[in-house]
Structures are given as C-alpha cells and as structure tokens.
Design a protein around this motif. Structure first.
Motif, PDB file in Angstrom:
ATOM      1  N   GLU A 232     -63.389 -60.102 -36.427  1.00 11.61           N
ATOM      2  CA  GLU A 232     -62.761 -59.749 -35.149  1.00 11.61           C
ATOM      3  C   GLU A 232     -61.348 -60.334 -35.049  1.00 11.61           C
ATOM      4  O   GLU A 232     -60.440 -59.693 -34.525  1.00 11.61           O
ATOM      5  CB  GLU A 232     -63.624 -60.194 -33.978  1.00 11.61           C
ATOM      6  CG  GLU A 232     -64.921 -59.417 -33.848  1.00 11.61           C
ATOM      7  CD  GLU A 232     -64.707 -57.933 -33.625  1.00 11.61           C
ATOM      8  OE1 GLU A 232     -63.851 -57.559 -32.794  1.00 11.61           O
ATOM      9  OE2 GLU A 232     -65.378 -57.134 -34.306  1.00 11.61           O
ATOM     10  N   SER A 233     -61.166 -61.530 -35.548  1.00 13.03           N
ATOM     11  CA  SER A 233     -59.841 -62.163 -35.507  1.00 13.03           C
ATOM     12  C   SER A 233     -58.840 -61.456 -36.402  1.00 13.03           C
ATOM     13  O   SER A 233     -57.634 -61.467 -36.124  1.00 13.03           O
ATOM     14  CB  SER A 233     -59.951 -63.639 -35.915  1.00 13.03           C
ATOM     15  OG  SER A 233     -60.714 -64.364 -34.970  1.00 13.03           O
ATOM     16  N   MET A 234     -59.312 -60.830 -37.456  1.00 13.07           N
ATOM     17  CA  MET A 234     -58.420 -60.075 -38.353  1.00 13.07           C
ATOM     18  C   MET A 234     -57.753 -58.918 -37.621  1.00 13.07           C
ATOM     19  O   MET A 234     -56.680 -58.465 -38.006  1.00 13.07           O
ATOM     20  CB  MET A 234     -59.187 -59.550 -39.577  1.00 13.07           C
ATOM     21  CG  MET A 234     -59.507 -60.613 -40.611  1.00 13.07           C
ATOM     22  SD  MET A 234     -58.036 -61.264 -41.433  1.00 13.07           S
ATOM     23  CE  MET A 234     -57.483 -59.809 -42.310  1.00 13.07           C
ATOM     24  N   LYS A 235     -58.382 -58.442 -36.556  1.00 15.19           N
ATOM     25  CA  LYS A 235     -57.790 -57.376 -35.748  1.00 15.19           C
ATOM     26  C   LYS A 235     -56.611 -57.898 -34.931  1.00 15.19           C
ATOM     27  O   LYS A 235     -55.819 -57.115 -34.405  1.00 15.19           O
ATOM     28  CB  LYS A 235     -58.848 -56.764 -34.819  1.00 15.19           C
ATOM     29  CG  LYS A 235     -59.999 -56.097 -35.574  1.00 15.19           C
ATOM     30  CD  LYS A 235     -61.097 -55.666 -34.622  1.00 15.19           C
ATOM     31  CE  LYS A 235     -62.286 -55.099 -35.382  1.00 15.19           C
ATOM     32  NZ  LYS A 235     -63.405 -54.786 -34.476  1.00 15.19           N
ATOM     33  N   ILE A 236     -56.510 -59.214 -34.804  1.00 15.43           N
ATOM     34  CA  ILE A 236     -55.461 -59.853 -34.009  1.00 15.43           C
ATOM     35  C   ILE A 236     -54.364 -60.425 -34.897  1.00 15.43           C
ATOM     36  O   ILE A 236     -53.184 -60.289 -34.602  1.00 15.43           O
ATOM     37  CB  ILE A 236     -56.077 -60.954 -33.110  1.00 15.43           C
ATOM     38  CG1 ILE A 236     -57.117 -60.334 -32.170  1.00 15.43           C
ATOM     39  CG2 ILE A 236     -54.994 -61.691 -32.326  1.00 15.43           C
ATOM     40  CD1 ILE A 236     -57.997 -61.348 -31.465  1.00 15.43           C
ATOM     41  N   THR A 237     -54.773 -61.087 -35.997  1.00 15.15           N
ATOM     42  CA  THR A 237     -53.803 -61.705 -36.896  1.00 15.15           C
ATOM     43  C   THR A 237     -54.316 -61.688 -38.334  1.00 15.15           C
ATOM     44  O   THR A 237     -55.497 -61.980 -38.562  1.00 15.15           O
ATOM     45  CB  THR A 237     -53.493 -63.162 -36.486  1.00 15.15           C
ATOM     46  OG1 THR A 237     -52.634 -63.751 -37.477  1.00 15.15           O
ATOM     47  CG2 THR A 237     -54.747 -64.005 -36.361  1.00 15.15           C
ATOM     48  N   PRO A 238     -53.440 -61.380 -39.286  1.00 16.41           N
ATOM     49  CA  PRO A 238     -53.875 -61.398 -40.691  1.00 16.41           C
ATOM     50  C   PRO A 238     -54.198 -62.809 -41.181  1.00 16.41           C
ATOM     51  O   PRO A 238     -54.903 -62.975 -42.175  1.00 16.41           O
ATOM     52  CB  PRO A 238     -52.683 -60.800 -41.444  1.00 16.41           C
ATOM     53  CG  PRO A 238     -51.508 -60.992 -40.553  1.00 16.41           C
ATOM     54  CD  PRO A 238     -52.049 -60.955 -39.146  1.00 16.41           C
ATOM     55  N   ASN A 239     -53.715 -63.824 -40.486  1.00 19.66           N
ATOM     56  CA  ASN A 239     -53.983 -65.202 -40.893  1.00 19.66           C
ATOM     57  C   ASN A 239     -55.430 -65.626 -40.636  1.00 19.66           C
ATOM     58  O   ASN A 239     -55.853 -66.691 -41.106  1.00 19.66           O
ATOM     59  CB  ASN A 239     -53.032 -66.164 -40.181  1.00 19.66           C
ATOM     60  CG  ASN A 239     -51.609 -65.988 -40.650  1.00 19.66           C
ATOM     61  OD1 ASN A 239     -51.361 -65.539 -41.757  1.00 19.66           O
ATOM     62  ND2 ASN A 239     -50.666 -66.316 -39.790  1.00 19.66           N
ATOM     63  N   ALA A 240     -56.195 -64.817 -39.925  1.00 18.75           N
ATOM     64  CA  ALA A 240     -57.593 -65.147 -39.651  1.00 18.75           C
ATOM     65  C   ALA A 240     -58.399 -65.300 -40.939  1.00 18.75           C
ATOM     66  O   ALA A 240     -59.389 -66.040 -40.968  1.00 18.75           O
ATOM     67  CB  ALA A 240     -58.229 -64.078 -38.767  1.00 18.75           C
TER      68      ALA A 240
ATOM     69  N   SER B 252     -65.721 -65.895 -27.651  1.00 19.44           N
ATOM     70  CA  SER B 252     -66.094 -64.641 -26.980  1.00 19.44           C
ATOM     71  C   SER B 252     -66.727 -63.645 -27.948  1.00 19.44           C
ATOM     72  O   SER B 252     -67.582 -62.866 -27.556  1.00 19.44           O
ATOM     73  CB  SER B 252     -64.884 -64.013 -26.281  1.00 19.44           C
ATOM     74  OG  SER B 252     -64.001 -63.418 -27.214  1.00 19.44           O
ATOM     75  N   PHE B 253     -66.327 -63.677 -29.219  1.00 22.19           N
ATOM     76  CA  PHE B 253     -66.870 -62.742 -30.207  1.00 22.19           C
ATOM     77  C   PHE B 253     -68.346 -63.005 -30.489  1.00 22.19           C
ATOM     78  O   PHE B 253     -69.078 -62.086 -30.862  1.00 22.19           O
ATOM     79  CB  PHE B 253     -66.097 -62.812 -31.526  1.00 22.19           C
ATOM     80  CG  PHE B 253     -64.627 -62.503 -31.421  1.00 22.19           C
ATOM     81  CD1 PHE B 253     -64.143 -61.568 -30.507  1.00 22.19           C
ATOM     82  CD2 PHE B 253     -63.715 -63.145 -32.247  1.00 22.19           C
ATOM     83  CE1 PHE B 253     -62.784 -61.294 -30.417  1.00 22.19           C
ATOM     84  CE2 PHE B 253     -62.360 -62.869 -32.164  1.00 22.19           C
ATOM     85  CZ  PHE B 253     -61.889 -61.945 -31.252  1.00 22.19           C
ATOM     86  N   VAL B 254     -68.791 -64.255 -30.349  1.00 17.72           N
ATOM     87  CA  VAL B 254     -70.174 -64.612 -30.701  1.00 17.72           C
ATOM     88  C   VAL B 254     -71.015 -65.040 -29.500  1.00 17.72           C
ATOM     89  O   VAL B 254     -72.201 -65.363 -29.645  1.00 17.72           O
ATOM     90  CB  VAL B 254     -70.193 -65.733 -31.770  1.00 17.72           C
ATOM     91  CG1 VAL B 254     -69.528 -65.256 -33.051  1.00 17.72           C
ATOM     92  CG2 VAL B 254     -69.534 -67.010 -31.264  1.00 17.72           C
ATOM     93  N   GLN B 255     -70.436 -65.015 -28.323  1.00 14.89           N
ATOM     94  CA  GLN B 255     -71.086 -65.512 -27.111  1.00 14.89           C
ATOM     95  C   GLN B 255     -72.470 -64.904 -26.876  1.00 14.89           C
ATOM     96  O   GLN B 255     -73.396 -65.593 -26.453  1.00 14.89           O
ATOM     97  CB  GLN B 255     -70.191 -65.243 -25.905  1.00 14.89           C
ATOM     98  CG  GLN B 255     -70.780 -65.648 -24.583  1.00 14.89           C
ATOM     99  CD  GLN B 255     -69.889 -65.257 -23.422  1.00 14.89           C
ATOM    100  OE1 GLN B 255     -68.681 -65.152 -23.565  1.00 14.89           O
ATOM    101  NE2 GLN B 255     -70.488 -65.019 -22.271  1.00 14.89           N
ATOM    102  N   GLY B 256     -72.627 -63.629 -27.143  1.00 15.27           N
ATOM    103  CA  GLY B 256     -73.890 -62.946 -26.862  1.00 15.27           C
ATOM    104  C   GLY B 256     -75.077 -63.498 -27.634  1.00 15.27           C
ATOM    105  O   GLY B 256     -76.212 -63.444 -27.156  1.00 15.27           O
TER     106      GLY B 256
END
Length: 177
Positions: A119-127, A157-161
C-alpha cells in the motif's frame, strides 16, 4: 456438533468489541536524547484513541536492541495487547527494530509487512526500503511501523482491520477461526 453461523459471529464479535490496551514505543536515538520532539508516538496515540483503543503505556527509547526488547516485554507484562513501535525500520546502520522483535517473537505475521509495503508503494517508491513487520511477543501483537508520523499512521490504517482479531488470538481469546 458444528457451530452455526450465529455462533461463529458471536465469537468474532468478541474480537471486534474487546477494549484493546495499547503501548506505543518511539524508537529513536535523537528523540530519546531530547535532540528533537517525538512526533510519531503522539500521532499514533491520537489515531489509537480515535479508534477507541486505550493507550496504556508510552515510551521513547534509543535504537538499541536490548532497550527495545525490555520495553516491549514491560508493556506486554503491563497488559498491552497491542504494541505499536515507530522508528528503526529503515536500512540505516542504527535501524534495529525488526532484529529486536524477531529475536524475541513467538511467531511473525508476514502479511502485515507485505500489506504495509504494498500500500505504501502507491504513495512513495521508497516504501520498498521499509522493513515493517508484525509479530506475536508473549501475548501481545507487536507492529513495527515507520518512523515518519505520516508513514506510521498510514501503515497502521492499512492493517487496522485485522488488529482486533490478531490481538484476540495473541491473548488466547476464543475467536471464529
């Protein structure tokens, strides 16, 4: 005798309705020395409280394996079913949070790290450089999050569920699986 759908639902309600006791650990040499204000811990605390979780313990520790492990064990003994760490998950020479957790865990939960990175890769390539993870230590679910406040909050938030069920299983509470 098999459980009915209603019975299974009752068990899963236990996991979703339980009050989660949270410990938050900021792992940073500079913040622990007072060189700058911790922003990651307070950001996670705000989100945890907004979700309805009870923040039971907080700490700022240096990037030292023994101190990280001592604090995680202390929080678990105090009754924290969820321990969130922020910091030390990068590739710097002092980033040792994953090593500290892996040396004391009962089991790693690779799906958490996989989802956080994807999910973070969708925000930054450094993920792709992040070493976020989750594991069970004693009877606590421990989640290692990035040190930057936005990254920590986003990854949570990505894993909260999955967290209520993970905490319930780690604590031995009967659930639907």
């Amino acid at each position: 005798m098999t459980a009915t759908a209603k019975d299974r639902g009752a068990h899963s309600d236990i996991a979703t309705s339980m009050q989660i006791q949270v410990g938050i650990i900021t792992i940073s040499d500079r913040a622990s020395a007072g060189d700058y204000d911790d922003l990651g811990g307070p950001a996670l605390k705000q989100v945890a409280q907004k979700i309805g979780w009870h923040v039971l313990a907080e700490a700022i520790v240096p990037d030292e394996i023994a101190r990280i492990q001592e604090t995680i064990r202390s929080f678990a003994r105090q009754g924290c079913g969820l321990i969130l760490t922020t910091g030390g998950t990068g590739i710097g020479s002092r980033d040792v949070t994953p090593e500290a957790i892996r040396a004391m865990m009962r089991v790693e939960l690779p799906g958490f790290g996989e989802v956080m990175r994807a999910e973070s890769m969708k925000i930054t390539p450094n993920a792709i450089l992040s070493r976020n993870l989750a594991a069970v230590v004693d009877q606590a679910l421990v989640i290692a999050l990035p040190g930057k406040p936005n990254g920590a909050v986003e990854c949570l938030s990505f894993v909260q569920g999955a967290i209520p069920h993970g905490v319930a299983v780690a604590q031995g509470t009967p659930t639907s699986c």
